[in-house]
Design a protein around this motif. Sequence first.
Motif, PDB file in Angstrom:
ATOM      1  N   GLY A 140       0.803  -1.222   0.000  1.00 28.27           N
ATOM      2  CA  GLY A 140       0.000   0.000   0.000  1.00 28.27           C
ATOM      3  C   GLY A 140       0.833   1.267   0.000  1.00 28.27           C
ATOM      4  N   ALA A 141       2.137   1.135  -0.295  1.00 27.77           N
ATOM      5  CA  ALA A 141       2.961   2.339  -0.431  1.00 27.77           C
ATOM      6  C   ALA A 141       2.432   3.238  -1.534  1.00 27.77           C
ATOM      7  N   ASP A 142       1.777   2.647  -2.503  1.00 27.74           N
ATOM      8  CA  ASP A 142       1.076   3.376  -3.554  1.00 27.74           C
ATOM      9  C   ASP A 142      -0.397   3.485  -3.146  1.00 27.74           C
TER      10      ASP A 142
ATOM     11  N   TYR B  43       0.970  19.470  -6.625  1.00 26.73           N
ATOM     12  CA  TYR B  43       1.943  18.374  -6.772  1.00 26.73           C
ATOM     13  C   TYR B  43       1.289  17.104  -6.245  1.00 26.73           C
ATOM     14  N   THR B  44       1.210  16.080  -7.072  1.00 22.87           N
ATOM     15  CA  THR B  44       0.882  14.768  -6.528  1.00 22.87           C
ATOM     16  C   THR B  44       2.156  14.181  -5.937  1.00 22.87           C
ATOM     17  N   VAL B  45       2.005  13.492  -4.800  1.00 20.36           N
ATOM     18  CA  VAL B  45       3.137  12.812  -4.162  1.00 20.36           C
ATOM     19  C   VAL B  45       2.859  11.325  -4.337  1.00 20.36           C
ATOM     20  N   ASP B  46       3.274  10.787  -5.482  1.00 22.25           N
ATOM     21  CA  ASP B  46       2.830   9.452  -5.888  1.00 22.25           C
ATOM     22  C   ASP B  46       3.873   8.768  -6.761  1.00 22.25           C
ATOM     23  N   GLY B  47       5.128   9.236  -6.679  1.00 26.50           N
ATOM     24  CA  GLY B  47       6.174   8.680  -7.517  1.00 26.50           C
ATOM     25  C   GLY B  47       6.990   7.618  -6.804  1.00 26.50           C
ATOM     26  N   GLU B  48       8.093   7.244  -7.415  1.00 27.50           N
ATOM     27  CA  GLU B  48       8.860   6.091  -6.953  1.00 27.50           C
ATOM     28  C   GLU B  48      10.179   6.529  -6.334  1.00 27.50           C
TER      29      GLU B  48
ATOM     30  N   GLY C  98      -0.355   6.914 -15.434  1.00 23.06           N
ATOM     31  CA  GLY C  98      -0.959   8.212 -15.191  1.00 23.06           C
ATOM     32  C   GLY C  98      -1.070   8.472 -13.707  1.00 23.06           C
ATOM     33  N   THR C  99      -1.387   9.674 -13.363  1.00 22.73           N
ATOM     34  CA  THR C  99      -1.646  10.054 -11.980  1.00 22.73           C
ATOM     35  C   THR C  99      -2.879  10.953 -11.955  1.00 22.73           C
ATOM     36  N   ASP C 100      -3.367  11.229 -10.745  1.00 20.34           N
ATOM     37  CA  ASP C 100      -4.411  12.250 -10.628  1.00 20.34           C
ATOM     38  C   ASP C 100      -3.953  13.552 -11.265  1.00 20.34           C
ATOM     39  N   GLY C 101      -2.640  13.807 -11.217  1.00 18.20           N
ATOM     40  CA  GLY C 101      -2.100  15.042 -11.774  1.00 18.20           C
ATOM     41  C   GLY C 101      -2.313  15.171 -13.269  1.00 18.20           C
ATOM     42  N   SER C 102      -2.426  14.042 -13.979  1.00 21.51           N
ATOM     43  CA  SER C 102      -2.686  14.110 -15.421  1.00 21.51           C
ATOM     44  C   SER C 102      -3.978  14.862 -15.686  1.00 21.51           C
ATOM     45  N   ARG C 103      -5.038  14.418 -15.042  1.00 20.27           N
ATOM     46  CA  ARG C 103      -6.335  15.038 -15.287  1.00 20.27           C
ATOM     47  C   ARG C 103      -6.451  16.393 -14.603  1.00 20.27           C
ATOM     48  N   LEU C 104      -5.872  16.539 -13.418  1.00 23.55           N
ATOM     49  CA  LEU C 104      -5.906  17.844 -12.758  1.00 23.55           C
ATOM     50  C   LEU C 104      -5.255  18.915 -13.629  1.00 23.55           C
ATOM     51  N   SER C 105      -4.156  18.560 -14.293  1.00 21.13           N
ATOM     52  CA  SER C 105      -3.480  19.529 -15.158  1.00 21.13           C
ATOM     53  C   SER C 105      -4.412  20.010 -16.260  1.00 21.13           C
TER      54      SER C 105
ATOM     55  N   ASN D 180       4.340  15.310 -10.664  1.00 20.44           N
ATOM     56  CA  ASN D 180       4.347  14.242  -9.668  1.00 20.44           C
ATOM     57  C   ASN D 180       5.732  14.138  -9.046  1.00 20.44           C
ATOM     58  N   ILE D 181       5.799  14.146  -7.709  1.00 20.32           N
ATOM     59  CA  ILE D 181       7.082  13.971  -7.035  1.00 20.32           C
ATOM     60  C   ILE D 181       7.106  12.617  -6.337  1.00 20.32           C
TER      61      ILE D 181
END
Length: 424
Positions: free
Chosen positions: A150-152, A206-211, A368-375, A383-384
Amino acid sequence: MGPSAINAITVFAVADRFLRYVQVDTQSDPTSPTCPSTEKQKNLGRILLDELVAMGISDAHLDNHGYVYATIPANTDKEHVPVICFCSHMDTSPDCSGANVKPLMHRNYQGGHIVLPDDPTVVISPDQHPDLQHQIGNDIITASGTTLLGADDKAGIAEIMTAAQVLMTHPEIKHGTIKLLFTPDEEIGRGVDKVDLGKLGAQYAYTVDGETAGSIEDETFSADAATVTISGVSVHPGFAKDKLRSAIKIAAEIITQLPADRLAPESTAGREGFVHPVSVRGSVEEAAIDFIIRDFTDENLLAHEAELEKLVRTVVSRYPGCSYRFSVKEQYRNMKQVLNRHPLVMEIGMEAIRRAGMQPIRRSIRGGTDGSRLSFMGLPCPNIFAGGHAFHGREEWVSVQDMEKAVRTILHIAVLWEEKQYAN
């Protein structure tokens, strides 16, 4: 407060938060029409709400759709500091069980394999996970072997929450208004379906959802979903010779005709796109195949869709009396198209990573991330990193020290937007 002072702040609570959050089952469900797709996602939302209120964030609330909103008020005298938002998602992937997660702390990792005790066949190996080679001496968190971790993206949630706690208890860290947003259903592509951007009131996010620690991503796939529906000819099987045309078998033939050495997730990397069947359902009379189609350019996306339809048309034409329907639904588009018009968002993110003691790694996301659509909704949002690895499976892991670096990066982003040279 200077960069060295921020880096010296103790942020060890991030691991404790993370260990608690991952034990809450928040798996989303792509077959559900509701928002959130599973009510259990709100269980984590309520925990976050209670913690935010306890920090003194008075406007924190959980809405009916499962979104958590909160505001950290500005504490600077400077005017025109942009309102920024930090965002992470609460749900975990439907690809692997997220129930009864038992997180394990592997302290002072010294290399080698990590064998997970509840299923010793699950081994996290440096050969398969080369980022482990950079974790010597660090503390690694895994699940026990029967679930994902669940780190993601509970790592991102824990990092944002810890940064919020620091900002609320350290008024000497000057910043503008900061918005927090925790979303449901990101893993099934619906993470911002019901978000209220007017209520959020942010200018950048900024989404905080990267690796990997130090990574920052300003580019995603462009994504469509395609459904191929095949109409066959149903006849009693006892009298079917030269008459029956099974839609199931036609669907199977289409799938076997897909390229194996290209345009498949298992044979592509980097900037290569793919066409990927994700589900098949139906009967002799009618069958349907659902595809996800991905590439970094819209032009390539359209080309992949045209190639897929040509294949379908060729196969179906060999079966007299049969037909097909081909439908495409847009999912999201490459956020680089928006972020290129707002270079300051990336510049600040990269400088924050430097101030936190790392070299920024600029990457593209094969997803993709939430940031894709938010943008594309008017909120530019790269995304960081959050520090997690091997998402969506039982080998998922995260480094405590990398989570702490993410907290400090968030703090530096908040400070940098407040600094004079970055004000509007």
